[in-house]
Design an enzyme around this catalytic site. Structure first.
Site, PDB file in Angstrom:
ATOM      1  N   TRP A   1      39.510  32.582   1.201  1.00 25.48           N
ATOM      2  CA  TRP A   1      39.502  33.946   0.664  1.00 25.48           C
ATOM      3  C   TRP A   1      39.220  34.832   1.864  1.00 25.48           C
ATOM      4  O   TRP A   1      38.096  34.867   2.344  1.00 25.48           O
ATOM      5  CB  TRP A   1      38.447  34.105  -0.419  1.00 25.48           C
TER       6      TRP A   1
ATOM      7  N   CYS B   1      35.091  30.449   0.659  1.00 26.70           N
ATOM      8  CA  CYS B   1      36.197  29.503   0.664  1.00 26.70           C
ATOM      9  C   CYS B   1      35.814  28.212  -0.044  1.00 26.70           C
ATOM     10  O   CYS B   1      34.662  27.905  -0.231  1.00 26.70           O
ATOM     11  CB  CYS B   1      36.546  29.171   2.094  1.00 26.70           C
TER      12      CYS B   1
ATOM     13  N   ASN C   1      33.896  27.955   6.632  1.00 25.66           N
ATOM     14  CA  ASN C   1      33.575  29.004   5.659  1.00 25.66           C
ATOM     15  C   ASN C   1      32.445  29.810   6.276  1.00 25.66           C
ATOM     16  O   ASN C   1      31.470  29.243   6.759  1.00 25.66           O
ATOM     17  CB  ASN C   1      33.119  28.378   4.336  1.00 25.66           C
ATOM     18  N   GLY C   2      32.577  31.141   6.283  1.00 21.45           N
ATOM     19  CA  GLY C   2      31.490  31.974   6.800  1.00 21.45           C
ATOM     20  C   GLY C   2      31.998  32.861   7.920  1.00 21.45           C
ATOM     21  O   GLY C   2      33.186  33.154   8.018  1.00 21.45           O
TER      22      GLY C   2
ATOM     23  N   GLU D   1      36.795  44.657 -13.532  1.00 24.20           N
ATOM     24  CA  GLU D   1      37.172  43.523 -12.661  1.00 24.20           C
ATOM     25  C   GLU D   1      38.296  42.690 -13.276  1.00 24.20           C
ATOM     26  O   GLU D   1      39.013  42.002 -12.557  1.00 24.20           O
ATOM     27  CB  GLU D   1      35.966  42.648 -12.342  1.00 24.20           C
TER      28      GLU D   1
ATOM     29  N   ARG E   1      37.094  29.739  -5.626  1.00 26.61           N
ATOM     30  CA  ARG E   1      36.252  30.271  -4.535  1.00 26.61           C
ATOM     31  C   ARG E   1      37.062  31.106  -3.554  1.00 26.61           C
ATOM     32  O   ARG E   1      36.492  31.817  -2.727  1.00 26.61           O
ATOM     33  CB  ARG E   1      35.609  29.119  -3.768  1.00 26.61           C
TER      34      ARG E   1
ATOM     35  N   GLU F   1      27.480  46.431 -18.033  1.00 19.70           N
ATOM     36  CA  GLU F   1      28.129  45.113 -17.907  1.00 19.70           C
ATOM     37  C   GLU F   1      29.495  45.121 -18.573  1.00 19.70           C
ATOM     38  O   GLU F   1      30.474  44.593 -18.026  1.00 19.70           O
ATOM     39  CB  GLU F   1      27.233  44.036 -18.512  1.00 19.70           C
TER      40      GLU F   1
ATOM     41  N   LYS G   1      33.011  44.274 -16.558  1.00 26.45           N
ATOM     42  CA  LYS G   1      33.975  43.253 -17.003  1.00 26.45           C
ATOM     43  C   LYS G   1      35.370  43.840 -17.101  1.00 26.45           C
ATOM     44  O   LYS G   1      36.360  43.240 -16.676  1.00 26.45           O
ATOM     45  CB  LYS G   1      33.526  42.706 -18.375  1.00 26.45           C
TER      46      LYS G   1
ATOM     47  N   HIS H   1      24.544  65.499 -20.110  1.00 25.67           N
ATOM     48  CA  HIS H   1      24.229  65.977 -18.748  1.00 25.67           C
ATOM     49  C   HIS H   1      25.446  65.866 -17.828  1.00 25.67           C
ATOM     50  O   HIS H   1      25.301  65.824 -16.607  1.00 25.67           O
ATOM     51  CB  HIS H   1      23.052  65.173 -18.179  1.00 25.67           C
TER      52      HIS H   1
ATOM     53  N   LYS I   1      34.616  34.234  -6.414  1.00 26.46           N
ATOM     54  CA  LYS I   1      33.510  33.859  -7.292  1.00 26.46           C
ATOM     55  C   LYS I   1      32.158  34.019  -6.605  1.00 26.46           C
ATOM     56  O   LYS I   1      31.186  34.374  -7.232  1.00 26.46           O
ATOM     57  CB  LYS I   1      33.670  32.400  -7.743  1.00 26.46           C
TER      58      LYS I   1
END
Ligand code: AGP
Length: 640
Positions: free
Chosen positions: A96, A16, A122-123, A516, A41, A509, A513, A532, A635
């Site tokens: 979030w 958050c 937050n948490g 997401e 966030r 990578e 990208k 294979h 994030k």
């Protein structure tokens, strides 16, 4: 248990945005502006609480921050807008949700029953269910399903019992924190303390901004750098009380706490878009500078590597006989790239591990195992828990991190900061390239202190690294063809990525990208693996993106990649080829050809990744997606 059934009870939230302010400005303006800078966030709901003239008022809304700002505008003209109008102390939160519906009720702030206290969090408070049960048995009514509200009611109870005086809210907060288990950042205000904000942190981000006649609290410095660049880093299990003129930090037991002041050299604009459509595009464009900054000051005039932040002695480093790189997502991919270089330069075996898997496989660790924890945010809980496991096994931990004062560097034995500046877009770009560069610096440093590379060999690589920002700039400047290719691929159902050697992590990578950002199925493969199994995925028109190794490097890799291209092309694949200038062998097989400048084999990922970043961004944009805040993602993943 009255109220929600246990099944309905939920932990609060992961990643958050948190802001607190007290000073001479209108608090609601400062807090909401700070939340805007932290919106990446988390953005399932948002809320603020303001204190003025013995009153406390709160507004909160599900959905994006704009829902809250609309509500605030509407009330500004009404009588109950007075507190928001006059208040110079307040707190704010963007959520979030990890559990529990993102609705108005579960949004923060949460209030005590009598409305005297507002609290944001937050948490995860792991023992909230039993705490809540005890409060409910005492007759406390809960309005929401979250664990946060438990802390709000506990704080009201402890406040009533705490001694009067300016430390009353802090003392109440310390008493609450001693009862909580889990990871939390808490901020609270009380209507009877119009110039006080109290915060607490355990395993979750919180930083203080020191202003002139005003002070700030936030989950990261982006929230207040428009007001001050002087900050105070908070440690584990600490409570902070800010007034317009004072910052008082204590440990949970009430003893004075050690803190570290630091200067933030990011400009306020650095966290703005600077005219780009998306933070992501801005951050892609910043990569040359980010790489240059990450190299800056770490290479002597004679090409030696100096890592002043890495407080592991050369003697310790000479004892190292194994390296683990531990990370998640894109940071994990940077470790996969770094493995090739570190092993090649130091001849030390390197294993790259997903942080979420690492400690559960009972890895063999000890004082001679160097663990490198790579993290942009420094708050990824999977990586935090993995590095703690490593430390329990007496393994030295070196952090590669982009966020000063965050948890991972603070809990490591040494840190090498990437200097990418704030990375706001959820999809990591400049952090990725600077993580690779930082890991290369660590590899060169290891080779240097262990004497497996002569000074001139190290300085040769150093000189090659110093050429990279210009090479990356060149790739960025020719992104137009990539944008056109994106328009032609935007409606495809899936895209496969192939790579060999250091190009294999680049393929992973590139696929990440695309997943997401475009919400498109994408998969990266080692090109040699195709036969294979994966080659059965190829059908007429299947788009396949290939990064081709340099023909000037280990040409065997180049030749094998060309035959892989022929294999998939023979089965109807549409070939999108990324190859270096001058490699004309690949031209006849390319349906789309993207050129990159020649760079040494081990540095190739620093240029070949860039077109893949642009491709994913452009396809997502063409699909009308929120490029900077993709669905379901945040994030910084600060829960396990
Ligand atoms: C990458 O684009 C994602 N944002 C994600 O995979 C990210 O790299 C991962 O969550 C690790 O985050 P960190 O670097 O902050 O630890």
């Amino acid at each position: 248990m009255p109220g929600c059934s246990r099944a309905q009870l939920h932990y609060a939230d992961g990643m958050c945005g948190i802001v607190g302010y007290t000073g001479r400005q209108r608090a609601v303006d400062v807090v909401v502006d700070g939340l805007k800078r932290l919106e990446y966030r988390g953005y399932d709901s948002a809320g603020v609480a303001i204190v003025a003239d013995g009153k406390l008022d709160a507004q909160k809304r599900a959905g994006k921050l704009t829902n809250l700002t609309e509500a605030l505008k509407a009330q500004a003209t009404s009588a109950d807008g007075a507190v928001f109008e006059a208040g110079t102390t307040g707190i704010g939160h963007t959520r979030w949700a990890t559990h529990g519906a993102p609705n108005d009720l579960n949004a923060h702030p949460h209030l005590s029953e009598d409305g005297s206290i507002a609290l944001i969090h937050n948490g995860i408070i792991e023992n909230f269910a039993q705490l809540r049960g005890a409060l409910e048995r005492d007759g406390v009514f809960f309005a929401s399903e979250t664990d946060t509200e438990t802390a709000a009611h506990l704080l009201a109870r402890e406040y009533a019992n705490a001694p009067e005086g300016q430390d009353r809210l802090s003392e109440a907060m310390r008493r609450v924190c001693r009862q909580l288990e889990g990871a939390f950042t808490l901020l609270a205000v009380h209507r009877d303390e119009p110039q006080t904000v109290v915060g607490a942190r355990r395993n979750s981000p919180l930083v203080v901004g020191r202003g002139e006649g005003e002070n700030f609290l936030a989950s990261d410095v982006a929230a207040f750098i428009a007001h001050t660049r002087e900050a105070v880093e908070l440690g584990q299990d600490q409570v902070v009380r800010i007034s317009p003129t004072d910052i008082v930090v204590t440990n949970f037991d009430g003893t004075p706490a050690q803190t570290r002041e630091f200067h933030i050299d990011w400009d306020a604009s650095a966290a703005e878009k600077d005219g780009y459509d998306y933070f992501m595009l801005k951050e892609i464009a910043e990569q040359p500078r980010a790489i240059a900054d990450t190299l800056r000051g770490r290479l002597t005039g004679t090409g030696e590597v100096v890592l002043d932040d890495v407080h592991l002695t050369p003697a310790q480093l000479r004892e190292i006989d194994k390296v683990f790189v531990i990370a998640c997502g894109t940071a994990y991919h940077s470790g996969l790239v770094a493995k090739y270089a570190i092993e090649h330069w130091t001849r030390i075996p390197v294993e790259v591990e997903l942080a979420s898997e690492f400690r559960y496989r009972d890895p063999v660790l000890g004082p001679k195992t160097l663990c490198i924890a790579v993290s942009q945010s420094g708050e990824t809980m999977d990586t935090i828990m993995a590095l703690r496991h490593a430390k329990e096994q007496n393994a030295p931990v070196l952090a590669i991190c982009n966020t000063i004062g965050s948890t991972i560097p603070r809990e490591s034995d040494a840190v090498l900061y990437t200097r990418a500046g704030p990375e706001v877009a959820v999809a990591s770009t400049k952090a990725f390239l600077t993580q690779i560069v930082a890991a290369y610096l660590v590899g060169l440093y290891l080779a240097q202190v262990r004497g497996v590379k002569f000074g001139d060999e190290v300085s040769a690589v150093v000189r090659e690294l110093e050429e990279i920002p210009a090479a990356v700039q060149q790739v960025i400047e020719v992104s137009e063809p990539v944008r056109e290719i994106a328009q032609r691929l935007k409606d495809d159902k899936q895209i496969l990525f192939l790579g060999r050697h250091v190009g294999y992590p680049v393929a992973l990578e590139g696929a990440l990208k695309l997943k997401e950002l475009a919400y498109m199925h994408a998969e990266g493969f080692a090109a040699g693996e195709l036969k294979h199994g994966p080659i059965s995925l190829i059908e007429e028109g299947s788009p396949v993106v290939v990064t081709v190794p340099s023909p000037k490097g280990r040409s065997v890799l180049h030749d094998k990649m060309v035959s892989n291209i022929q294999e998939v092309r023979a089965r109807g694949a549409k070939m999108i080829i990324i190859a270096e200038e001058g490699d004309d062998v690949v031209e006849e097989y390319a349906d789309e050809l993207i050129r990159v400048p020649h760079v040494p084999t081990l540095l190739a990922p620093l240029v070949t990744t860039v077109p893949l970043q642009v491709l994913a961004c452009e396809i997502a944009s063409a699909r009308g997606h929120d490029v900077d805040q993709p669905r379901n993602l945040a994030k910084s993943v600060t829960v396990e």
